[in-house]
Design an enzyme around this catalytic site. Structure first.
Site, PDB file in Angstrom:
ATOM      1  N   ILE A   8      -2.318  -9.877  -6.026  1.00 15.26           N
ATOM      2  CA  ILE A   8      -0.936  -9.370  -5.970  1.00 15.26           C
ATOM      3  C   ILE A   8      -0.505  -8.871  -7.349  1.00 15.26           C
ATOM      4  N   VAL A  61       1.508 -20.267 -18.650  1.00 18.22           N
ATOM      5  CA  VAL A  61       2.969 -20.206 -18.744  1.00 18.22           C
ATOM      6  C   VAL A  61       3.516 -21.632 -18.662  1.00 18.22           C
ATOM      7  N   ASP A 111      -3.729 -17.499   7.611  1.00 19.28           N
ATOM      8  CA  ASP A 111      -3.458 -18.056   6.284  1.00 19.28           C
ATOM      9  C   ASP A 111      -3.169 -19.555   6.304  1.00 19.28           C
ATOM     10  N   LYS A 119       0.831  -1.210   0.000  1.00 18.79           N
ATOM     11  CA  LYS A 119       0.000   0.000   0.000  1.00 18.79           C
ATOM     12  C   LYS A 119       0.868   1.264   0.000  1.00 18.79           C
ATOM     13  N   GLY A 155      -0.131 -14.473 -13.311  1.00 21.56           N
ATOM     14  CA  GLY A 155      -1.272 -14.404 -12.399  1.00 21.56           C
ATOM     15  C   GLY A 155      -1.851 -13.002 -12.351  1.00 21.56           C
ATOM     16  N   ALA A 156      -3.089 -12.862 -12.850  1.00 23.00           N
ATOM     17  CA  ALA A 156      -3.754 -11.544 -12.767  1.00 23.00           C
ATOM     18  C   ALA A 156      -4.702 -11.561 -11.575  1.00 23.00           C
ATOM     19  N   HIS A 179     -23.961  14.996   1.905  1.00 13.17           N
ATOM     20  CA  HIS A 179     -23.794  15.469   0.532  1.00 13.17           C
ATOM     21  C   HIS A 179     -22.751  16.584   0.512  1.00 13.17           C
TER      22      HIS A 179
HETATM   23  P1  FAD Z   1       1.584 -14.194   8.282  1.00 14.38           P
HETATM   24  O1  FAD Z   1       1.335 -12.748   8.175  1.00 14.38           O
HETATM   25  O2  FAD Z   1       2.163 -14.899   7.117  1.00 14.38           O
HETATM   26  O3  FAD Z   1       2.527 -14.386   9.553  1.00 14.38           O
HETATM   27  C1  FAD Z   1       3.042 -15.623   9.920  1.00 14.38           C
HETATM   28  C2  FAD Z   1       4.308 -15.392  10.714  1.00 14.38           C
HETATM   29  O4  FAD Z   1       4.676 -16.616  11.320  1.00 14.38           O
HETATM   30  C3  FAD Z   1       5.496 -14.963   9.844  1.00 14.38           C
HETATM   31  O5  FAD Z   1       6.195 -13.926  10.472  1.00 14.38           O
HETATM   32  C4  FAD Z   1       6.352 -16.221   9.787  1.00 14.38           C
HETATM   33  O6  FAD Z   1       7.734 -15.958   9.620  1.00 14.38           O
HETATM   34  C5  FAD Z   1       6.074 -16.816  11.159  1.00 14.38           C
HETATM   35  N1  FAD Z   1       6.322 -18.255  11.260  1.00 14.38           N
HETATM   36  C6  FAD Z   1       5.876 -19.250  10.440  1.00 14.38           C
HETATM   37  N2  FAD Z   1       6.272 -20.441  10.897  1.00 14.38           N
HETATM   38  C7  FAD Z   1       6.972 -20.204  12.024  1.00 14.38           C
HETATM   39  C8  FAD Z   1       7.627 -21.041  12.967  1.00 14.38           C
HETATM   40  N3  FAD Z   1       7.656 -22.363  12.819  1.00 14.38           N
HETATM   41  N4  FAD Z   1       8.257 -20.455  14.010  1.00 14.38           N
HETATM   42  C9  FAD Z   1       8.255 -19.102  14.177  1.00 14.38           C
HETATM   43  N5  FAD Z   1       7.634 -18.272  13.323  1.00 14.38           N
HETATM   44  C10 FAD Z   1       6.994 -18.817  12.278  1.00 14.38           C
HETATM   45  N6  FAD Z   1      -4.321  -9.034   3.178  1.00 14.38           N
HETATM   46  C11 FAD Z   1      -5.227  -8.059   3.413  1.00 14.38           C
HETATM   47  O7  FAD Z   1      -6.169  -8.281   4.186  1.00 14.38           O
HETATM   48  N7  FAD Z   1      -5.111  -6.818   2.843  1.00 14.38           N
HETATM   49  C12 FAD Z   1      -4.109  -6.521   2.003  1.00 14.38           C
HETATM   50  O8  FAD Z   1      -4.039  -5.399   1.502  1.00 14.38           O
HETATM   51  C13 FAD Z   1      -3.145  -7.518   1.721  1.00 14.38           C
HETATM   52  N8  FAD Z   1      -2.118  -7.252   0.896  1.00 14.38           N
HETATM   53  C14 FAD Z   1      -1.180  -8.224   0.661  1.00 14.38           C
HETATM   54  C15 FAD Z   1      -0.148  -7.938  -0.202  1.00 14.38           C
HETATM   55  C16 FAD Z   1       0.808  -8.894  -0.480  1.00 14.38           C
HETATM   56  C17 FAD Z   1       1.931  -8.557  -1.424  1.00 14.38           C
HETATM   57  C18 FAD Z   1       0.740 -10.166   0.173  1.00 14.38           C
HETATM   58  C19 FAD Z   1       1.788 -11.205  -0.080  1.00 14.38           C
HETATM   59  C20 FAD Z   1      -0.295 -10.462   1.033  1.00 14.38           C
HETATM   60  C21 FAD Z   1      -1.275  -9.497   1.283  1.00 14.38           C
HETATM   61  N9  FAD Z   1      -2.349  -9.756   2.119  1.00 14.38           N
HETATM   62  C22 FAD Z   1      -3.293  -8.783   2.348  1.00 14.38           C
HETATM   63  C23 FAD Z   1      -2.506 -11.050   2.800  1.00 14.38           C
HETATM   64  C24 FAD Z   1      -2.016 -10.946   4.262  1.00 14.38           C
HETATM   65  O9  FAD Z   1      -0.671 -10.520   4.262  1.00 14.38           O
HETATM   66  C25 FAD Z   1      -2.156 -12.286   4.945  1.00 14.38           C
HETATM   67  O10 FAD Z   1      -3.487 -12.746   4.826  1.00 14.38           O
HETATM   68  C26 FAD Z   1      -1.817 -12.159   6.432  1.00 14.38           C
HETATM   69  O11 FAD Z   1      -0.515 -11.683   6.602  1.00 14.38           O
HETATM   70  C27 FAD Z   1      -1.974 -13.504   7.125  1.00 14.38           C
HETATM   71  O12 FAD Z   1      -1.654 -13.361   8.467  1.00 14.38           O
HETATM   72  P2  FAD Z   1      -1.112 -14.591   9.338  1.00 14.38           P
HETATM   73  O13 FAD Z   1      -0.894 -14.047  10.693  1.00 14.38           O
HETATM   74  O14 FAD Z   1      -1.998 -15.753   9.154  1.00 14.38           O
HETATM   75  O15 FAD Z   1       0.269 -15.001   8.658  1.00 14.38           O
HETATM   76  P1  NAD Z   2      -4.614 -14.935  -6.296  1.00 10.40           P
HETATM   77  O1  NAD Z   2      -5.249 -16.231  -5.992  1.00 10.40           O
HETATM   78  O2  NAD Z   2      -5.334 -13.684  -5.968  1.00 10.40           O
HETATM   79  O3  NAD Z   2      -4.272 -14.853  -7.848  1.00 10.40           O
HETATM   80  C1  NAD Z   2      -3.490 -15.813  -8.475  1.00 10.40           C
HETATM   81  C2  NAD Z   2      -3.855 -15.817  -9.956  1.00 10.40           C
HETATM   82  O4  NAD Z   2      -2.894 -16.595 -10.632  1.00 10.40           O
HETATM   83  C3  NAD Z   2      -5.220 -16.436 -10.212  1.00 10.40           C
HETATM   84  O5  NAD Z   2      -5.982 -15.572 -11.022  1.00 10.40           O
HETATM   85  C4  NAD Z   2      -4.878 -17.753 -10.906  1.00 10.40           C
HETATM   86  O6  NAD Z   2      -5.853 -18.144 -11.842  1.00 10.40           O
HETATM   87  C5  NAD Z   2      -3.564 -17.399 -11.582  1.00 10.40           C
HETATM   88  N1  NAD Z   2      -2.711 -18.542 -11.872  1.00 10.40           N
HETATM   89  C6  NAD Z   2      -2.481 -19.626 -11.093  1.00 10.40           C
HETATM   90  N2  NAD Z   2      -1.593 -20.456 -11.700  1.00 10.40           N
HETATM   91  C7  NAD Z   2      -1.252 -19.877 -12.881  1.00 10.40           C
HETATM   92  C8  NAD Z   2      -0.386 -20.219 -13.934  1.00 10.40           C
HETATM   93  N3  NAD Z   2       0.313 -21.359 -13.883  1.00 10.40           N
HETATM   94  N4  NAD Z   2      -0.267 -19.389 -14.985  1.00 10.40           N
HETATM   95  C9  NAD Z   2      -0.973 -18.231 -15.035  1.00 10.40           C
HETATM   96  N5  NAD Z   2      -1.842 -17.846 -14.056  1.00 10.40           N
HETATM   97  C10 NAD Z   2      -1.972 -18.653 -12.985  1.00 10.40           C
HETATM   98  O7  NAD Z   2      -3.184 -15.007  -5.585  1.00 10.40           O
HETATM   99  P2  NAD Z   2      -2.076 -13.877  -5.369  1.00 10.40           P
HETATM  100  O8  NAD Z   2      -2.325 -12.718  -6.217  1.00 10.40           O
HETATM  101  O9  NAD Z   2      -0.778 -14.593  -5.439  1.00 10.40           O
HETATM  102  O10 NAD Z   2      -2.330 -13.471  -3.869  1.00 10.40           O
HETATM  103  C11 NAD Z   2      -2.322 -14.479  -2.840  1.00 10.40           C
HETATM  104  C12 NAD Z   2      -3.280 -14.121  -1.775  1.00 10.40           C
HETATM  105  O11 NAD Z   2      -2.758 -13.047  -0.987  1.00 10.40           O
HETATM  106  C13 NAD Z   2      -4.617 -13.600  -2.277  1.00 10.40           C
HETATM  107  O12 NAD Z   2      -5.494 -14.641  -2.601  1.00 10.40           O
HETATM  108  C14 NAD Z   2      -5.103 -12.832  -1.117  1.00 10.40           C
HETATM  109  O13 NAD Z   2      -5.718 -13.710  -0.227  1.00 10.40           O
HETATM  110  C15 NAD Z   2      -3.837 -12.278  -0.503  1.00 10.40           C
HETATM  111  N6  NAD Z   2      -3.692 -10.871  -0.899  1.00 10.40           N
HETATM  112  C16 NAD Z   2      -4.665  -9.994  -0.546  1.00 10.40           C
HETATM  113  C17 NAD Z   2      -4.571  -8.677  -0.926  1.00 10.40           C
HETATM  114  C18 NAD Z   2      -5.664  -7.728  -0.548  1.00 10.40           C
HETATM  115  O14 NAD Z   2      -6.468  -8.088   0.288  1.00 10.40           O
HETATM  116  N7  NAD Z   2      -5.718  -6.538  -1.123  1.00 10.40           N
HETATM  117  C19 NAD Z   2      -3.483  -8.237  -1.658  1.00 10.40           C
HETATM  118  C20 NAD Z   2      -2.519  -9.157  -2.025  1.00 10.40           C
HETATM  119  C21 NAD Z   2      -2.627 -10.473  -1.620  1.00 10.40           C
END
Ligand code: FAD
Ligand code: NAD
Length: 480
Positions: free
Chosen positions: A198, A251, A325, A63, A194-195, A457
């Site tokens: 992310i 791909v 997750d 963000k 992947g569209a 408004h």
């Molecule tokens: P995580 O945030 O993955 O945290 C798990 C933690 O546990 C990590 O620090 C990991 O290192 C640690 N861990 C794992 N195993 C062990 C172990 N054995 N010992 C010690 N530590 C360990 N979600 C949204 O709602 N809004 C968004 O805008 C959004 N944007 C995103 C953008 C991107 C690029 C990505 C990749 C994800 C985004 N997400 C978003 C998804 C969001 O980040 C996850 O859903 C969220 O972080 C999940 O939280 P969690 O606590 O389950 O796991």
């Molecule tokens: P995603 O599931 O949103 O999108 C993955 C896309 O890749 C899908 O459209 C799928 O059909 C496509 N795909 C899969 N295999 C493929 C292949 N071999 N070739 C071409 N396309 C393929 O997953 P993401 O974008 O990696 O994000 C992971 C998760 O992280 C999201 O599902 C979401 O839960 C979380 N996230 C959330 C936010 C947010 O809340 N704003 C932002 C980023 C990530």
């Protein structure tokens, strides 16, 4: 192990310090439970960095870059209409990345402060669940493993990016989300596999900064989880911005040669090759359970590799819970946090529940996409009778005054009771506007309820009001 050879004992041990785990730990401590949280993430400064994927390489840094790149894009493409002109606008990527890193470290440091304030014991290193609610903790500092035990253990290990066959991450040319948040220069051509969420968010960042961005999506439908009226409109707007989204494109392989990534793909025209300067792989994420569970831990995984839990987040081992997750349900930070709170409250003997039906989704593109509840295609599949109302932002005074009026609000309500079943928004500030709709749905509100509420408004929220009126075909500022 303590000095007397006994395992150190807590009421609650949380493994994972992301938005699921750290929130669970704070809530457990608030409820008077002695709590430790083990997390292994190390920040760029070499120190423990709580907050998991979300704070370190997910929600927050993405963000921050979306905001920086949006300012730059607007300066170049939108401010002229307001009479603002700036000669020689330029973008210093190093400053943008440093600002992002600063936002991240403020927040990760903030969580550490909250742990101190709430007396949560922070343990930097790896946790491994053993039998009988014991945990082996291996500190990052290189000391020996310690044995800990607790009455309740909460697994919140999060997720990691999925890799696809024949496309190997090298963290320089073929990158994941972490790599795409740290590119030190704008790639001339950025490929994204992947569209999805992310791909669209990080693709937008680099496209706004000047990259030619091509998204290669295997499925024939764009954003199939969103309401199709919304995804079609969003797809058209993204295309107009310059994002090249190729659906039905699989791909087959990717390889790096001469500082380029060559991708072999298959679409309806057959097999072809395309080259990029960088390739972001964003094809989904999988639960991270590597090294987390000893063989006799008693915790089972399901066929998708997620930790198996019931509706209360209990695993197959007594006293062991799992959230976020690494379990079923959407991979969203707010879902993980709410599960964390609910589990901490259940552990403390309170009643708690989560309504998965009202978890909102937001995609932070421009325009933003946000929704809650069922899509029109889901209602059709389920044979539910519904009425639909919609309203375009182009008919709101505020949207036009802002110069940002693309998109619409769509509300779906049950024909018999008028209860709102889903709300879908593509447009400015959709991420904020959806909150009102979530609240209404939580209270089982009707379209009529939203229609009777006074909306200020001129605001963008008037589009929600008008869409609610339109469910009953009595919108004021559009034809019914
Ligand atoms: P995580 O945030 O993955 O945290 C798990 C933690 O546990 C990590 O620090 C990991 O290192 C640690 N861990 C794992 N195993 C062990 C172990 N054995 N010992 C010690 N530590 C360990 N979600 C949204 O709602 N809004 C968004 O805008 C959004 N944007 C995103 C953008 C991107 C690029 C990505 C990749 C994800 C985004 N997400 C978003 C998804 C969001 O980040 C996850 O859903 C969220 O972080 C999940 O939280 P969690 O606590 O389950 O796991
Ligand atoms: P995603 O599931 O949103 O999108 C993955 C896309 O890749 C899908 O459209 C799928 O059909 C496509 N795909 C899969 N295999 C493929 C292949 N071999 N070739 C071409 N396309 C393929 O997953 P993401 O974008 O990696 O994000 C992971 C998760 O992280 C999201 O599902 C979401 O839960 C979380 N996230 C959330 C936010 C947010 O809340 N704003 C932002 C980023 C990530």
């Amino acid at each position: 192990m303590t000095d007397n050879g006994m395992a150190e004992k807590f009421d609650v041990i949380v493994i994972g310090g992301g938005p699921g785990g750290y929130v669970a730990a704070i809530r457990a401590a608030q409820l008077g439970l002695s709590t430790a949280c083990i997390d292994m993430t190390t920040g760029k400064d070499g120190k423990a960095a709580l907050g998991g994927t979300c704070l370190n390489v997910g929600c927050i840094p993405s963000k921050a870059l979306l905001d920086s790149s949006k300012h730059y894009y607007q300066l170049q493409h939108e401010y002229a209409a307001h009479g603002i002109s700036v000669a020689d606008a330029s973008m210093d990527i190093a400053t943008m990345l440093a600002r992002k890193d600063n936002v991240v470290s403020k927040l990760t440091g903030g969580v550490a402060q909250l742990f101190k304030a709430n007396k949560v014991k922070q343990l930097h290193g790896r946790g491994r669940l053993l039998a009988d609610r014991r945990v082996a903790f291996t500190p990052h500092a290189g000391e020996d493993s310690l044995l800990l035990e607790a009455d309740n253990i909460i697994l919140a290990a999060g997720s990691v990016p999925i890799a696809i066959a024949n496309v190997e991450y090298d963290d320089e040319y073929i990158i994941d989300n972490a790599g795409a948040l740290d590119l030190t220069e704008v790639p001339r051509r950025l490929g994204v596999i992947g569209a999805g969420v992310i791909g669209l968010e990080l693709g937008s960042v680099w496209q706004r900064l000047g990259s030619e961005v091509t998204l290669l999506e295997a499925l024939p439908t764009f954003l199939p989880a969103a309401d199709q009226d919304i995804s079609k409109q969003a797809g058209r707007l993204f295309k107009r911005q310059g994002l090249d989204i190729r659906l039905g494109t699989l791909v087959k392989s990717a390889s790096v040669a001469d500082a380029e990534v060559r991708v072999t793909l298959q679409d309806k025209e057959g097999e072809s090759e395309i080259s990029f300067n960088r390739l972001l792989v964003a094809v989904g994420r999988k639960p991270y359970t590597e090294g987390l569970l000893a063989e006799d831990s008693g915790v089972a995984l399901n066929e998708r590799g997620q930790i198996d839990v019931n509706e209360k987040s209990q695993t197959t081992a007594t006293g062991v819970w799992a959230i976020g997750d690494c379990v079923r349900g959407p991979m969203l930070a707010h879902k993980a946090s709410e599960e964390g709170i609910a589990v901490a409250e259940l552990v403390a003997g309170k009643a708690a529940h989560i309504h998965f039906d009202t978890v909102p989704w937001v995609i932070y593109t421009d325009p933003e996409i946000a929704w809650v509840g069922k899509t029109e295609q889901q209602l059709k599949e389920q044979g539910v009778d519904y009425r639909s109302g919609s309203f375009p932002f182009a008919a709101t005074g505020r949207g036009l005054a802002m110069g940002n009026a693309a998109g619409l609000v769509k509300i779906l309500a049950a024909t018999d009771t008028d209860e709102i079943l889903g709300v879908h928004i593509v447009g400015p500030a959709a991420s904020e506007l959806i909150a009102e709709c979530v609240v209404t749905m939580e209270f089982h509100g009707a379209a009529e309820d939203l229609a009777r509420i006074v909306h200020a408004h001129p605001t963008l929220s008037e589009a929600i009001h008008e869409a609610a009126l339109h469910v009953d075909k009595r919108a004021i500022h559009r034809g019914n």
